[in-house]
Every structure is written in C-alpha cells, then in structure tokens.
Design a protein around this motif. Structure first.
Motif: not given
Length: 442
Positions: A255, A258, A319, A334, A338, A397, A401
C-alpha cells in the motif's frame, strides 16, 4: 467521584463516547496531548518542506529531509523499545517533547535570522526524529495501561480518530499559518504544541507495569541487549503477534507506493492538477474520521480479529479497484473505501497486540512492530518507482491490490488467527487494571 468509580459497574461492557472520556481522565489528558502534538507535527512537516524548497528549490533535498526523518525510526526503533520498558515512561515522554520543542525553536530562530544552512535542517530533522523514536514506544506502551481491558477497543478507536483529526486540522491550517506568520512562526506554533503536550503528560497518572526479573537492575550494555533479545524472542514465539506483524508489513509494502503513484496517476492518466489530488486526499481523511467514530461499535460486533481482516480487505479492495478508475470521482470512491478500512484495521491490530503482550514488554513489542512496518515503506516505494516506469500505473494499482488481497486471505485463514484462544490472553499475563493508579516519581 474517583477516576475508577464510574467504570466499576461496567466490567463486561466497554464504554464509549463521552462516558469513556469521563471515566478515564488520565487517558483523556493523554489523548489531548497526543492530538495537539500531532497537529503541530503536521504543521511542522509542511513548514520544513517549504523551508527547504524556499532555500534550495531542490526536490532531491526535500527527499533527503524525508530520509533524515525516517532513518532514526528504522535504525533505533527496537533500542527505543528497551528504554520504554526500562525507564520511567512518563519522564521519557516529557523529555522527548521538550527536546523536540527546543530543536524546532532553534531551527525557527536560525531561519528568521538568516543564519540557516541546509545541512542544519538535516541535522535538526534527524535529532528531532531520534527523540520522536525514543518517545513512540513509551506512548504506545502507556496507552493500554490507562484503561481497563474491556475498553481497549474504544481507546484504540479514539486514538485513531485523534490522529486523523489532527492530521486534517494541521494540514488545513498549515498553509494559512505559513502565509500569515511565515515559516518561523509556524515552527514556533509547533514548539507551543510540544509545551502543551509535555504539561498535560506531566499531570497523567501512569500505572507502573508488572516488573520483570531484569527490571530494577543496573542497565549495562549486556543487560540492554539481553532485554532487546527478550523482546524479539517474545515477538517471534507468539504466533498471533507474528501474523499481525507480517500483515502490517505486507500492507505497508503493497500500500505504501500509493503516495508515489497517486500524484502521477492523477496528473498523467486523468490530466488533472494538484487540486484533484487534494480533493481525493481530503475525502480519504474525512472517511477515515467517520470510520474512526464507528470503529468501536464495529469491533465490538465482529471482534478484533475480524475487524483487522475486514479493514485490511477494504484497503486491498479499494486499492485494486483503482485499476478501473477513469475519473476523479472514481478515484475518490476508491480512496473512500481505503479511508473506511484503515481505522478498522488499525483498531483491530492494536487491540490484538495489546491483549497478547505483557505490560512490561509492551514497549519492545510495539517498537519492533513499528520498525519492521516502517522499514517496508522505502523498499516498496523504490520498487514502485521502477515498476511505474515499465507498466501502466492503473495496472500496477490492480496488481498490488490483488496481491495484498490474496496475502490477507491466506494469513487470516490461519488456524492461529481464527482460534478464539488468542483473544484475552493478556488476562493471563496482566490484569491491566489501572486503578488504583500510582503516579511514578518525576
């Protein structure tokens, strides 16, 4: 009414809302101190980045400042955990606050008098990070000792809410403060937050942890490393903690990128400016705040294990769905998923760790976990920077994810994680009763 009287009638059902804060005045002061300090940190981080940009105009040097801030946490974290379990935690937190406040004051004075060189920013940032590293395990170890076992969930959810609110307030105010008072003024406000935090912590009654065999003896170099080894061995030998650490490390590894990929994605793939990015991040923070308010109820309904699993799956799912995002509204959707998942996962994780760690080892265990989790970030950021050059960012991504989603399912399907025996294990180690409280000598 004494601090413990209000909770003696609720031994099996945890408190929430204002009743929780009224029942635990010491925790309330700790929470206010931590929240105010975090507001100052948010202002400070933007002020120092702006300072470097104003003095040098170099993004490379801005990155170097971030490295100076991160390295002490990675290199010294486990050692700080030993100090948190050995020394007076209250005194350690106060000294760290005062030292950090003095350091930012020196930085402000040098900047306002035009005597500041870039290398001084690196030195002050590194020293400030050293004191923050020393303080963090003490803060993490103190928090569960201020409430009863059945209120750990509320304690962790309120902590998450305070951290998220502080970040939003700090970042929202930082620009206006810098524009009005200048960089030096912003740093002096950070100094005031440290003073307030130290004052509030000085008024907290902190129960002394159950002493281990080594506590009370002289802390020699050999004993220091023996204590460090005990903490590492406890983490390694407690399977539920091992699973939680692996989950946290993998989440940070997958993660973490990002922060690097999202700005590029917004600019290159969506053809938007920084305003679009700011909107997405603001919505994420709002949903994290909302989730923080609900997390106590959620965890009580489904338990901390399933809260951890559900929160992490929300993070991974949001993600992965970024692969399909073709507009800023889709990105915001999205990011919102999260934002909902982070506080739920965090509350579940910390509650499991607290329930399964003796009070006299809490500093070392939390420091080891924090160090490993933080160490995953630069590795993943570097890997993402390379992968972002060789594959489309939406694909990256989706891939990251999906991998995270699979890892979470595999680890949380483990028999140890699913076993109810892992819950409440702290009751066999420590009663975690904060009353009557005995304030440690300053």
């Amino acid at each position: 009414m004494k601090e413990g009287d209000m909770i003696m009638t609720t031994l099996t059902k945890g408190l929430s809302g204002l009743a929780f804060f009224r029942a635990y005045p010491s925790y309330t002061r700790y929470w206010i101190a931590n929240t105010i300090s975090r507001i100052g940190d948010s202002i400070d981080s933007l002020a120092i980045m702006w300072m470097v940009l104003e003095l040098t105009g170099s993004t490379l040097l801005m990155g170097t400042v971030m490295v100076c801030n991160m390295l002490p946490n990675i290199l010294l974290g486990p050692f700080a955990g030993v100090l948190a379990d050995r020394l007076n935690r209250k005194r350690l937190m106060i000294i760290s606050d005062i030292a950090r406040g003095l350091l930012v004051t020196v930085l402000a004075f040098l900047f306002m008098t035009d005597h500041l060189a870039v290398w001084m920013i690196f030195v002050v940032t590194a020293l400030t990070s050293v004191f923050e590293t020393a303080q963090q395990p003490a803060r993490m170890a103190v928090r569960p000792s201020l409430v009863r076992t059945e209120d750990l969930i509320t304690s962790n959810s309120m902590h998450s809410f305070g951290e998220n609110a502080a970040q939003m307030i700090g970042l929202a105010c930082a620009g206006a403060i810098i524009a009005t008072l200048g960089i030096g003024g912003a740093l002096l406000i950070d100094f005031l937050t440290f003073v307030i935090s130290a004052f509030l912590i000085s008024s907290i009654k902190i129960p002394s942890p159950t002493a281990s065999d080594s506590q009370g003896s002289v802390l020699t170099v050999a004993q220091f490393f023996k204590d460090l080894g005990e903490g590492l061995n406890y983490v390694r030998s407690t399977r539920i903690i091992v699973i939680c650490v692996i989950l946290a490390c993998l989440t940070n590894f997958f993660f973490g990128p990002i922060n690097v990929l999202l700005p590029v994605f917004v600019k290159v793939n969506l053809n938007l400016d920084v305003t679009g990015l700011s909107q997405a991040l603001l919505v994420q923070t709002v949903f994290m705040l909302l989730s923080s308010l609900m997390v106590g109820y959620i965890v009580r309904r489904i338990g901390e294990r399933w809260a951890l699993r559900s929160g992490l799956l929300l993070i991974a799912g949001g993600y992965a769905l970024m692969y399909f995002a073709k507009s800023i509204l889709a990105v915001i959707a999205c990011i919102s998923i999260l934002g909902l998942g982070v506080p739920v996962a965090s509350a579940g994780l910390h509650t499991i760790i607290q329930r399964n760690t003796p009070a006299d080892k809490m500093g070392r265990v939390s420091a080891v976990m924090s160090t490993l989790v933080l160490a995953a970030l630069p590795l993943s950021t570097a890997a993402a920077g390379y992968l972002g050059e060789v594959m489309p960012i939406p694909t990256l991504f989706g891939l990251l994810g999906l991998l995270l989603f699979i890892c979470i399912l595999l680890l949380t399907s483990n028999k140890t994680f699913r076993s109810r025996a892992v819950l409440g294990a702290i009751d066999q180690i420590s009663t975690n009763e904060p009353y009557p409280q005995t304030d440690t000598e300053m």
